[in-house]
Design a protein around this motif. Sequence first.
Motif, PDB file in Angstrom:
ATOM      1  N   ILE A   1      27.737  -3.610   2.993  1.00  0.00           N
ATOM      2  CA  ILE A   1      26.767  -2.630   2.503  1.00  0.00           C
ATOM      3  C   ILE A   1      27.450  -1.573   1.640  1.00  0.00           C
ATOM      4  O   ILE A   1      26.978  -1.233   0.546  1.00  0.00           O
ATOM      5  N   LEU A   2      28.566  -1.054   2.111  1.00  0.00           N
ATOM      6  CA  LEU A   2      29.278  -0.037   1.337  1.00  0.00           C
ATOM      7  C   LEU A   2      29.735  -0.595  -0.007  1.00  0.00           C
ATOM      8  O   LEU A   2      29.614   0.068  -1.048  1.00  0.00           O
ATOM      9  N   GLY A   3      30.250  -1.821  -0.001  1.00  0.00           N
ATOM     10  CA  GLY A   3      30.663  -2.442  -1.256  1.00  0.00           C
ATOM     11  C   GLY A   3      29.493  -2.683  -2.193  1.00  0.00           C
ATOM     12  O   GLY A   3      29.603  -2.492  -3.409  1.00  0.00           O
ATOM     13  N   TYR A   4      28.368  -3.093  -1.634  1.00  0.00           N
ATOM     14  CA  TYR A   4      27.168  -3.339  -2.440  1.00  0.00           C
ATOM     15  C   TYR A   4      26.695  -2.053  -3.111  1.00  0.00           C
ATOM     16  O   TYR A   4      26.388  -2.040  -4.315  1.00  0.00           O
ATOM     17  N   LEU A   5      26.644  -0.973  -2.346  1.00  0.00           N
ATOM     18  CA  LEU A   5      26.212   0.304  -2.920  1.00  0.00           C
ATOM     19  C   LEU A   5      27.154   0.755  -4.029  1.00  0.00           C
ATOM     20  O   LEU A   5      26.715   1.241  -5.080  1.00  0.00           O
ATOM     21  N   ALA A   6      28.450   0.594  -3.803  1.00  0.00           N
ATOM     22  CA  ALA A   6      29.416   0.981  -4.833  1.00  0.00           C
ATOM     23  C   ALA A   6      29.259   0.129  -6.088  1.00  0.00           C
ATOM     24  O   ALA A   6      29.340   0.638  -7.215  1.00  0.00           O
ATOM     25  N   ASP A   7      29.004  -1.165  -5.915  1.00  0.00           N
ATOM     26  CA  ASP A   7      28.874  -2.060  -7.063  1.00  0.00           C
ATOM     27  C   ASP A   7      27.579  -1.833  -7.837  1.00  0.00           C
ATOM     28  O   ASP A   7      27.516  -2.102  -9.043  1.00  0.00           O
ATOM     29  N   LEU A   8      26.545  -1.342  -7.146  1.00  0.00           N
ATOM     30  CA  LEU A   8      25.304  -1.012  -7.851  1.00  0.00           C
ATOM     31  C   LEU A   8      25.488   0.178  -8.788  1.00  0.00           C
ATOM     32  O   LEU A   8      24.739   0.331  -9.754  1.00  0.00           O
ATOM     33  N   HIS A   9      26.487   1.008  -8.495  1.00  0.00           N
ATOM     34  CA  HIS A   9      26.710   2.231  -9.268  1.00  0.00           C
ATOM     35  C   HIS A   9      28.192   2.342  -9.626  1.00  0.00           C
ATOM     36  O   HIS A   9      28.896   3.244  -9.152  1.00  0.00           O
ATOM     37  N   PRO A  10      28.683   1.439 -10.477  1.00  0.00           N
ATOM     38  CA  PRO A  10      30.119   1.413 -10.778  1.00  0.00           C
ATOM     39  C   PRO A  10      30.630   2.682 -11.447  1.00  0.00           C
ATOM     40  O   PRO A  10      31.820   2.999 -11.349  1.00  0.00           O
ATOM     41  N   HIS A  11      29.718   3.417 -12.112  1.00  0.00           N
ATOM     42  CA  HIS A  11      30.144   4.645 -12.788  1.00  0.00           C
ATOM     43  C   HIS A  11      30.710   5.672 -11.808  1.00  0.00           C
ATOM     44  O   HIS A  11      31.531   6.516 -12.188  1.00  0.00           O
ATOM     45  N   ALA A  12      30.291   5.604 -10.547  1.00  0.00           N
ATOM     46  CA  ALA A  12      30.763   6.566  -9.546  1.00  0.00           C
ATOM     47  C   ALA A  12      32.176   6.259  -9.070  1.00  0.00           C
ATOM     48  O   ALA A  12      32.815   7.107  -8.444  1.00  0.00           O
ATOM     49  N   GLN A  13      32.653   5.049  -9.337  1.00  0.00           N
ATOM     50  CA  GLN A  13      34.014   4.623  -8.984  1.00  0.00           C
ATOM     51  C   GLN A  13      34.322   4.825  -7.500  1.00  0.00           C
ATOM     52  O   GLN A  13      35.420   5.231  -7.126  1.00  0.00           O
ATOM     53  N   LEU A  14      33.359   4.499  -6.659  1.00  0.00           N
ATOM     54  CA  LEU A  14      33.577   4.613  -5.219  1.00  0.00           C
ATOM     55  C   LEU A  14      34.273   3.382  -4.640  1.00  0.00           C
ATOM     56  O   LEU A  14      34.637   3.377  -3.462  1.00  0.00           O
ATOM     57  N   ALA A  15      34.455   2.351  -5.457  1.00  0.00           N
ATOM     58  CA  ALA A  15      35.212   1.171  -5.026  1.00  0.00           C
ATOM     59  C   ALA A  15      36.500   1.048  -5.825  1.00  0.00           C
ATOM     60  O   ALA A  15      37.025  -0.040  -6.027  1.00  0.00           O
ATOM     61  N   GLY A  16      37.003   2.173  -6.288  1.00  0.00           N
ATOM     62  CA  GLY A  16      38.240   2.175  -7.058  1.00  0.00           C
ATOM     63  C   GLY A  16      38.003   2.584  -8.496  1.00  0.00           C
ATOM     64  O   GLY A  16      36.883   2.900  -8.906  1.00  0.00           O
ATOM     65  N   ASP A  17      39.075   2.553  -9.265  1.00  0.00           N
ATOM     66  CA  ASP A  17      39.019   3.025 -10.649  1.00  0.00           C
ATOM     67  C   ASP A  17      38.588   1.953 -11.638  1.00  0.00           C
ATOM     68  O   ASP A  17      38.657   2.154 -12.853  1.00  0.00           O
ATOM     69  N   GLY A  18      38.142   0.815 -11.138  1.00  0.00           N
ATOM     70  CA  GLY A  18      37.721  -0.276 -12.005  1.00  0.00           C
ATOM     71  C   GLY A  18      38.770  -1.353 -12.170  1.00  0.00           C
ATOM     72  O   GLY A  18      38.476  -2.439 -12.675  1.00  0.00           O
ATOM     73  N   SER A  19      39.980  -1.090 -11.739  1.00  0.00           N
ATOM     74  CA  SER A  19      41.050  -2.084 -11.828  1.00  0.00           C
ATOM     75  C   SER A  19      41.104  -2.912 -10.548  1.00  0.00           C
ATOM     76  O   SER A  19      40.669  -2.454  -9.485  1.00  0.00           O
ATOM     77  N   PRO A  20      41.646  -4.136 -10.626  1.00  0.00           N
ATOM     78  CA  PRO A  20      41.804  -4.931  -9.399  1.00  0.00           C
ATOM     79  C   PRO A  20      42.636  -4.208  -8.341  1.00  0.00           C
ATOM     80  O   PRO A  20      42.334  -4.269  -7.148  1.00  0.00           O
ATOM     81  N   ARG A  21      43.671  -3.517  -8.777  1.00  0.00           N
ATOM     82  CA  ARG A  21      44.515  -2.795  -7.819  1.00  0.00           C
ATOM     83  C   ARG A  21      43.737  -1.657  -7.156  1.00  0.00           C
ATOM     84  O   ARG A  21      43.853  -1.442  -5.947  1.00  0.00           O
TER      85      ARG A  21
END
Length: 202
Positions: A65-85
């Motif tokens: 759920i947390l990953g899904y919410l972060a992916d719905l709103h990538p601009h917020a960068q809650l799942a990282g800075d956009g890089s794989p690392r």
Amino acid sequence: MQLYHMRGACSLADLIVLGWLGVPHEIVPMTLDSIKAPAYLKLNPGGNVPLLVHGDLALTENVAILGYLADLHPHAQLAGDGSPRGRAEVMRWLAFLNSDVHKAFKPLFAPERFLDGRDLDEQLAANARRHVRAYLERLDGALADRDWLTGQRSIADPYLYVVLRWAQAKGVDMSDLHALAAFHERMSRDPAVRDALRAEEA
């Protein structure tokens, strides 16, 4: 979007993230009885929380759920800075909190599932507190030189806030974990955290 949530549960992390993202949502309050009701079990056979319903999607498991919410709103960068690392760093801490730290609390929440007898329950609880304390020491070290687990705010941080609240409630000694204390204070002042806690009381 509906979040099925129970007071004191790890679904508080999802409430906080929804607040950070400013996503309109409905909270469906649950109890120990209602999570076992047949209608709910059709949506979530696990009979627990959280459950996120978004359109025709009924999503269980907090990490998902947390990953899904972060992916719905990538601009917020809650799942990282956009890089794989960056994403891997977030998922590393989220997995640690969910798989190791959360699990360590189970003997404190329901000792009767593990042992039968008050004396044994107390011994089990003491051992569980030691295990939780060891995990918290690792987390305290990670926060020694930063405000957030990965260096920037992420979906892992609300989960950490939840387990710190559990640790306080269950008598885990955190007296010298200064970085965690500072983190808890910062989170407690956060407007979205305050809103989520107020929603629990409603």
